[in-house]
Design a protein around this motif. Structure first.
Motif, PDB file in Angstrom:
ATOM      1  N   ALA A 177      46.775  34.393  45.652  1.00  0.00           N
ATOM      2  CA  ALA A 177      46.158  35.457  44.902  1.00  0.00           C
ATOM      3  C   ALA A 177      44.376  34.142  44.822  1.00  0.00           C
ATOM      4  N   CYS A 178      44.081  34.848  44.410  1.00  0.00           N
ATOM      5  CA  CYS A 178      42.393  33.394  44.029  1.00  0.00           C
ATOM      6  C   CYS A 178      42.864  33.222  42.317  1.00  0.00           C
ATOM      7  N   HIS A 179      42.476  31.496  42.195  1.00  0.00           N
ATOM      8  CA  HIS A 179      43.156  30.957  41.028  1.00  0.00           C
ATOM      9  C   HIS A 179      42.201  30.514  40.852  1.00  0.00           C
ATOM     10  N   GLY A 201      39.189  31.573  34.645  1.00  0.00           N
ATOM     11  CA  GLY A 201      38.765  32.852  34.426  1.00  0.00           C
ATOM     12  C   GLY A 201      39.588  33.992  35.212  1.00  0.00           C
ATOM     13  N   CYS A 202      39.476  33.537  36.714  1.00  0.00           N
ATOM     14  CA  CYS A 202      39.733  34.836  37.255  1.00  0.00           C
ATOM     15  C   CYS A 202      41.115  35.299  37.971  1.00  0.00           C
ATOM     16  N   THR A 203      41.563  36.191  36.843  1.00  0.00           N
ATOM     17  CA  THR A 203      43.111  36.616  36.616  1.00  0.00           C
ATOM     18  C   THR A 203      43.440  38.216  36.717  1.00  0.00           C
ATOM     19  N   ASN A 249      42.317  41.864  38.984  1.00  0.00           N
ATOM     20  CA  ASN A 249      42.172  42.460  40.225  1.00  0.00           C
ATOM     21  C   ASN A 249      40.918  40.591  41.720  1.00  0.00           C
ATOM     22  N   ASN A 250      41.970  40.027  41.739  1.00  0.00           N
ATOM     23  CA  ASN A 250      41.585  38.487  42.396  1.00  0.00           C
ATOM     24  C   ASN A 250      43.207  38.433  43.894  1.00  0.00           C
ATOM     25  N   TYR A 251      43.476  40.012  43.991  1.00  0.00           N
ATOM     26  CA  TYR A 251      44.591  39.518  44.562  1.00  0.00           C
ATOM     27  C   TYR A 251      44.737  40.975  45.547  1.00  0.00           C
ATOM     28  N   THR A 277      38.239  36.195  50.666  1.00  0.00           N
ATOM     29  CA  THR A 277      37.391  36.174  49.170  1.00  0.00           C
ATOM     30  C   THR A 277      38.139  36.887  48.716  1.00  0.00           C
ATOM     31  N   CYS A 278      37.925  36.838  47.270  1.00  0.00           N
ATOM     32  CA  CYS A 278      38.511  37.250  45.672  1.00  0.00           C
ATOM     33  C   CYS A 278      38.202  38.296  45.319  1.00  0.00           C
ATOM     34  N   PRO A 279      38.952  39.208  45.926  1.00  0.00           N
ATOM     35  CA  PRO A 279      38.239  41.070  45.493  1.00  0.00           C
ATOM     36  C   PRO A 279      37.108  40.695  43.907  1.00  0.00           C
ATOM     37  N   ASN A 280      37.548  39.651  43.482  1.00  0.00           N
ATOM     38  CA  ASN A 280      36.738  39.792  41.362  1.00  0.00           C
ATOM     39  C   ASN A 280      36.053  39.360  41.772  1.00  0.00           C
ATOM     40  N   CYS A 281      35.881  38.176  42.129  1.00  0.00           N
ATOM     41  CA  CYS A 281      35.047  36.621  41.435  1.00  0.00           C
ATOM     42  C   CYS A 281      34.222  36.329  43.162  1.00  0.00           C
ATOM     43  N   GLY A 282      34.550  37.411  44.116  1.00  0.00           N
ATOM     44  CA  GLY A 282      34.231  36.587  44.863  1.00  0.00           C
ATOM     45  C   GLY A 282      34.712  34.943  45.777  1.00  0.00           C
TER      46      GLY A 282
HETATM   47 ZN   LIG Z   1      38.794  35.412  42.137  1.00  0.00          ZN
END
Ligand SMILES: [Zn+2]
Ligand SMILES: C[S@@+](CC[C@H](N)C(=O)[O-])C[C@H]1O[C@@H](n2cnc3c(N)ncnc32)[C@H](O)[C@@H]1O
Lengths: 478, 112
Positions: free
Chosen positions: B11-13, B16-18, B20-22, B87-92
């Protein structure tokens, strides 16, 4: 079948690993093993009682430190004692009397035995009355006789009977069951012949001994978060486990060619398919989506290899832009100049955090195996307590030189959160809270903190040569 | 390498990206299929950890009916992404993949 006794002949090296290795292999195959109370790990011979012959064979096939396993017939502090016992073991060997082809081998430990004397020794066994033919090339059974002496320096070759020789210790006799076949792996995994290695690569024998501590076997998933050049990946995968690896420094895993170095070496060893994946990241900033990954039904285990004083912050301020550019560019290759982190993580705090991380990442029954650099003289059990947390229990610890190999088991099925790897907050068990990580944020002294683990500030001690602290400066100042 | 089993676990880590990061979205991928030894025990042990939506999304049409474990084996262990990015769907945040090794390092300002 009642337990039978087996004579284990050990290689004359890594004696501290002898018992731990026997135990972990017994655990792996799920058979009971009782180490006799008088078992002396410093001696190359040990007699074990085992329920089944098969168990002795498992040990011979998996223990790196076993040269051979014999069905035990007799031992003695004197010649007479040995033969008397051998006569009373007749039920074990009488079936070989009528027609089994055989040979005798005579070995001295710390002492070489002349050809003439070897013949005498063999003749002394003539009362066994073996009628089969002597076959030196491919006998059906091989009888082994071992004489153990106390010290190599005192004694050279002798053709005298050992009686009266003060240095003679004990003799052992038995039938060869199986030669230790795992020892040949040391040669196979020789680092010098490996397609890819680096200066962090671990000596083959140690990486095999460590693989045995992880109970690596088919179907298990092992995670090495400091995989470096992959030393532990090859040996654990050889024993059938799947391996996942990560490292903060991608160049360690890749080397110079296009195909990552770890995969090249894994291909050489025929375990390429068991390297599940490799990833670049800082274990203290990891992208794992969830815990409970690296263990299932006490199968899987996790490995943390020698902790090389890893660092907390991925970069110093002045390198800031460099790292960012590299990461922002989607196709940046991280084998381009990498700027290693510079802020040290005090070892005892790191170890405590890694135990908490392992509790998160492991499934119940999974294991954490790692080397902890420590100062052996100062090493006390309390050191481990300072890094333990609820649900994690020490299986064994074994001192090996400046390091201690620790095996910890996740004994809980409760799900715990991952550690925050925050130097302000300690996560370990009772003794570790408030440990001063960087020498900046010491917490007030209190009784629970009174014990300072021996691995604390290891690096400083290392460079000081482990000298005891000088008397305090008051004696010299003012 | 990167097998879909790995993709399913990352997952994106970034700081603050917690949410929709996956799952991370693949792009510009070079896909390869490589045969791997079938180990049903291993797969069975892994099933509870799988995030199914993410897997279906990543593998799309790949799952058909017959032997489920065999199919899973193929999807999780034999499907590799050798080049490309996630690519992280949340923070890009873009995590590049090069020679099969994803770079999951964060920049200093992304560390929480
Ligand atoms: Zn992210
Ligand atoms: C002693 S080496 C491991 C050697 C390895 N057994 C081998 O065969 O090469 C320690 C490794 O940990 C890595 N490392 C150090 N700090 C780290 C961190 N915070 N996160 C992930 N890896 C780290 C280093 O890049 C190095 O490759």
């Amino acid at each position: 079948m009642p337990p039978r006794q087996y004579l284990v002949v050990f290689a004359q090296t890594h004696e501290d690993f002898r018992v731990p290795e026997l135990r972990s292999v017994a655990e792996l195959y799920g058979f009971p093993l009782t180490i006799p109370h008088d078992f002396d790990k410093s001696r190359p011979f040990g007699v074990l009682a085992l329920d089944q012959e098969e168990h002795a064979r498992f040990l011979a096939r998996r223990c790196i430190l076993i040269k051979a396993v014999y069905e035990f017939y007799a031992s003695g502090r004197s010649y007479e004692e040995l033969h008397e016992q051998n006569r009373s073991s007749r039920n074990l060997w009488e079936k070989y009397i009528p027609e089994t082809s055989f040979k005798f081998v005579v070995n001295g430990y710390n002492h070489s035995i002349s050809k003439a004397r070897q013949r005498e020794v063999i003749e002394d066994f003539s009362y066994m009355g073996f009628m089969g033919k002597i076959d030196l090339v491919s006998p059906e059974i091989t009888m082994g006789y071992f004489e153990e002496y106390r010290d190599r320096d005192i004694h050279g070759t002798t053709s005298q009977k050992h009686e009266g020789a003060a240095v003679f210790r004990e003799a052992f006799f038995g039938r060869l069951l199986e030669q230790g076949s795992a020892r040949s792996l040391i040669k196979m995994f020789d680092v010098k012949k490996r397609q890819y290695f680096g200066n962090t690569s671990m000596e083959a024998e140690i990486s095999l001994l460590m693989a045995n501590q992880t109970l690596a076997s088919p179907g298990k998933l092992i995670y090495d978060p400091f995989i470096g050049t992959g030393s532990l990946a090859y040996t654990t995968a050889h024993f059938g486990a799947f391996v996942f690896g990560s490292d903060i420094d991608g160049r360690q895993m890749r080397g110079k060619e296009t195909k990552p170095g770890i995969l090249r070496a894994a291909t050489q060893y025929g375990v390429r398919e068991r390297i599940l994946d490799l990833c670049t990241f800082d274990i203290t900033r990891n992208p794992w989506r969830c815990g409970g990954l690296f263990d299932c039904d006490h199968h899987r285990s996790s490995v943390v290899p020698p902790i090389r004083l890893p660092h907390r912050n991925p970069a110093r301020k002045r390198h800031h832009t460099g790292i960012c550019d590299q990461l922002r560019h989607p196709f940046a290759r991280e084998d381009q100049p990498y700027l290693p982190p510079t802020k040290p993580y005090e070892l005892s705090a790191l170890a405590a955090d890694l135990v908490v991380l392992a509790r998160y990442l492991l499934n119940p029954g999974g294991r954490l195996v790692f080397f902890l650099p420590t100062v052996i003289d100062e090493y006390k059990e309390l050191d481990l307590d300072s890094m333990l947390c609820d649900g994690m229990e020490v299986v064994r610890e074994l001192a090996a030189g400046f390091r201690c190999l620790i095996t910890i088991r996740k004994s809980t099925s409760v799900a715990y959160p991952p550690p925050t790897f925050d130097p302000q907050v300690a996560h370990g068990g009772s003794g570790s809270s408030g440990i001063d990580h960087d020498g900046e944020d010491a917490s007030p002294a209190s009784p629970v903190h009174a014990h300072v683990p021996a691995h604390r500030d290891f690096r400083e001690k290392y460079f000081q040569g482990f000298k005891p602290k000088k008397p305090s400066s008051e004696e010299f100042d003012t | 390498m990167v097998r879909l089993i790995t993709h399913n676990l990352l997952a994106c880590h970034a700081k603050g990206c917690t949410t929709n990061n996956y799952p991370l979205k693949f792009s510009n991928v070079k896909l390869a299929l490589r045969e791997a030894d079938f180990n049903p025990d291993f797969l069975r042990g892994f099933l509870p950890r799988i995030e199914w939506d993410a897997l279906v999304q990543a593998s799309r049409e790949r799952c058909s009916t017959t032997d489920l474990l065999k199919q899973l084996h193929h999807v999780l262990l034999e499907t590799h992404i050798d080049e490309g990015s996630m690519t992280c769907p949340n923070c890009g945040h873009v995590y590049p993949i090069s020679n099969g090794i994803p770079n999951m390092l964060l920049a200093e300002h992304e560390i929480g």
